[in-house]
Design a protein around this motif. Sequence first.
Motif, PDB file in Angstrom:
ATOM      1  N   ALA A  26       8.780   5.606   3.791  1.00  0.00           N
ATOM      2  CA  ALA A  26       8.087   5.077   2.608  1.00  0.00           C
ATOM      3  C   ALA A  26       9.063   4.707   1.507  1.00  0.00           C
ATOM      4  O   ALA A  26       8.772   3.845   0.682  1.00  0.00           O
ATOM      5  CB  ALA A  26       7.081   6.106   2.100  1.00  0.00           C
ATOM      6  N   VAL A  99       4.933  10.584  -6.294  1.00  0.00           N
ATOM      7  CA  VAL A  99       4.694  10.900  -4.884  1.00  0.00           C
ATOM      8  C   VAL A  99       4.165  12.324  -4.776  1.00  0.00           C
ATOM      9  O   VAL A  99       4.692  13.237  -5.415  1.00  0.00           O
ATOM     10  CB  VAL A  99       5.985  10.769  -4.051  1.00  0.00           C
ATOM     11  CG1 VAL A  99       5.733  11.156  -2.589  1.00  0.00           C
ATOM     12  CG2 VAL A  99       6.550   9.355  -4.133  1.00  0.00           C
ATOM     13  N   GLY A 147       0.048   3.321  -9.031  1.00  0.00           N
ATOM     14  CA  GLY A 147       1.110   2.908  -8.125  1.00  0.00           C
ATOM     15  C   GLY A 147       1.710   4.058  -7.335  1.00  0.00           C
ATOM     16  O   GLY A 147       2.586   3.835  -6.498  1.00  0.00           O
ATOM     17  N   THR A 149       1.907   7.445  -4.687  1.00  0.00           N
ATOM     18  CA  THR A 149       1.620   7.556  -3.265  1.00  0.00           C
ATOM     19  C   THR A 149       1.440   9.009  -2.846  1.00  0.00           C
ATOM     20  O   THR A 149       2.235   9.880  -3.236  1.00  0.00           O
ATOM     21  CB  THR A 149       2.762   6.942  -2.434  1.00  0.00           C
ATOM     22  OG1 THR A 149       2.858   5.551  -2.727  1.00  0.00           O
ATOM     23  CG2 THR A 149       2.527   7.124  -0.939  1.00  0.00           C
ATOM     24  N   LEU A 172      -8.264   5.881  -3.803  1.00  0.00           N
ATOM     25  CA  LEU A 172      -6.991   5.509  -3.199  1.00  0.00           C
ATOM     26  C   LEU A 172      -7.194   4.509  -2.058  1.00  0.00           C
ATOM     27  O   LEU A 172      -8.232   4.504  -1.405  1.00  0.00           O
ATOM     28  CB  LEU A 172      -6.282   6.751  -2.642  1.00  0.00           C
ATOM     29  CG  LEU A 172      -5.938   7.868  -3.626  1.00  0.00           C
ATOM     30  CD1 LEU A 172      -5.189   8.979  -2.902  1.00  0.00           C
ATOM     31  CD2 LEU A 172      -5.123   7.349  -4.804  1.00  0.00           C
ATOM     32  N   ARG A 214      -1.407   8.015   4.456  1.00  0.00           N
ATOM     33  CA  ARG A 214      -0.870   7.592   3.157  1.00  0.00           C
ATOM     34  C   ARG A 214      -2.005   7.106   2.275  1.00  0.00           C
ATOM     35  O   ARG A 214      -2.860   6.326   2.703  1.00  0.00           O
ATOM     36  CB  ARG A 214       0.151   6.473   3.345  1.00  0.00           C
ATOM     37  CG  ARG A 214       0.648   5.866   2.044  1.00  0.00           C
ATOM     38  CD  ARG A 214       1.809   4.927   2.266  1.00  0.00           C
ATOM     39  NE  ARG A 214       2.195   4.257   1.015  1.00  0.00           N
ATOM     40  CZ  ARG A 214       3.361   3.661   0.815  1.00  0.00           C
ATOM     41  NH1 ARG A 214       4.263   3.636   1.795  1.00  0.00           N
ATOM     42  NH2 ARG A 214       3.633   3.085  -0.349  1.00  0.00           N
ATOM     43  N   ASP A 216      -2.554   5.356  -1.582  1.00  0.00           N
ATOM     44  CA  ASP A 216      -1.887   4.713  -2.725  1.00  0.00           C
ATOM     45  C   ASP A 216      -2.887   4.506  -3.854  1.00  0.00           C
ATOM     46  O   ASP A 216      -3.975   3.945  -3.634  1.00  0.00           O
ATOM     47  CB  ASP A 216      -1.291   3.377  -2.308  1.00  0.00           C
ATOM     48  CG  ASP A 216      -0.130   3.538  -1.342  1.00  0.00           C
ATOM     49  OD1 ASP A 216       0.942   3.958  -1.782  1.00  0.00           O
ATOM     50  OD2 ASP A 216      -0.319   3.258  -0.147  1.00  0.00           O
ATOM     51  N   ARG A 217      -2.490   4.922  -5.044  1.00  0.00           N
ATOM     52  CA  ARG A 217      -3.324   4.655  -6.211  1.00  0.00           C
ATOM     53  C   ARG A 217      -3.024   3.264  -6.733  1.00  0.00           C
ATOM     54  O   ARG A 217      -1.857   2.945  -7.044  1.00  0.00           O
ATOM     55  CB  ARG A 217      -3.067   5.688  -7.309  1.00  0.00           C
ATOM     56  CG  ARG A 217      -3.950   5.461  -8.537  1.00  0.00           C
ATOM     57  CD  ARG A 217      -3.772   6.527  -9.586  1.00  0.00           C
ATOM     58  NE  ARG A 217      -4.521   6.191 -10.778  1.00  0.00           N
ATOM     59  CZ  ARG A 217      -4.512   6.894 -11.904  1.00  0.00           C
ATOM     60  NH1 ARG A 217      -3.792   8.010 -11.982  1.00  0.00           N
ATOM     61  NH2 ARG A 217      -5.221   6.517 -12.944  1.00  0.00           N
TER      62      ARG A 217
END
Length: 222
Positions: A26, A99, A147, A149, A172, A214, A216-217
Amino acid sequence: MWLLRAPGVYRPQADTRLLVEAMRQAALPLGARVLDVGTGTGVLAVAAARAGATEVTAVDISRRAVLAARLNTRMRRLPVRVEHGDVPDPSTASRRFDVVLANPPYVPSAGPFPPERGGARSWDAGSDGRAVLDPLCQRASHLLVPGGTLLIVHSALCGVDRTLTRLRQSGLKATVVARRPERFGPVMRERIDLLESRGIIEPGQRYEQLVVIRGDRPEPPA
């Protein structure tokens, strides 16, 4: 990686290695602030700091794990703060992270709730294996900056689609980024009869699939 580990602290295994690989693929953002949930020996916190994170917070409900993680990170002089506690509650947590890494307990157990003490807290997660997963999925979005993760590893026996759905419900974007088949370890082998009786595994099944999911916002609109 050589690590100090007290009795009762989770030993890094295949799920840990898979999550470390996913984190490296990532690619941490420059100067990332990282949260390691359920740190155990601190192996993920060490990996994150070595990958370039400038601020790492590691949490665990086990005091023995906190001690082990503090020793393992301090002896390497890494920028890691280790705290005793559970998954941070968004209503009281003021910090947000770029993160979030998580290798939570996910093994289905006989009782409906995880144990309150002992080494089994590292893997026992209630009758469906989601006693820790579900609260983590619900809170994950609030722990991330826009943004940010989340990377979380667990067995597919707990329900991959359930995790994806809960993460998406929390706001998310979620997808599976890694899979790996793994033969049952000692804990799973001891529970074969229980797992078969509940229909979690097929008769004769002796393997599980580990997955890294995973989340992601999204960034706010420009």
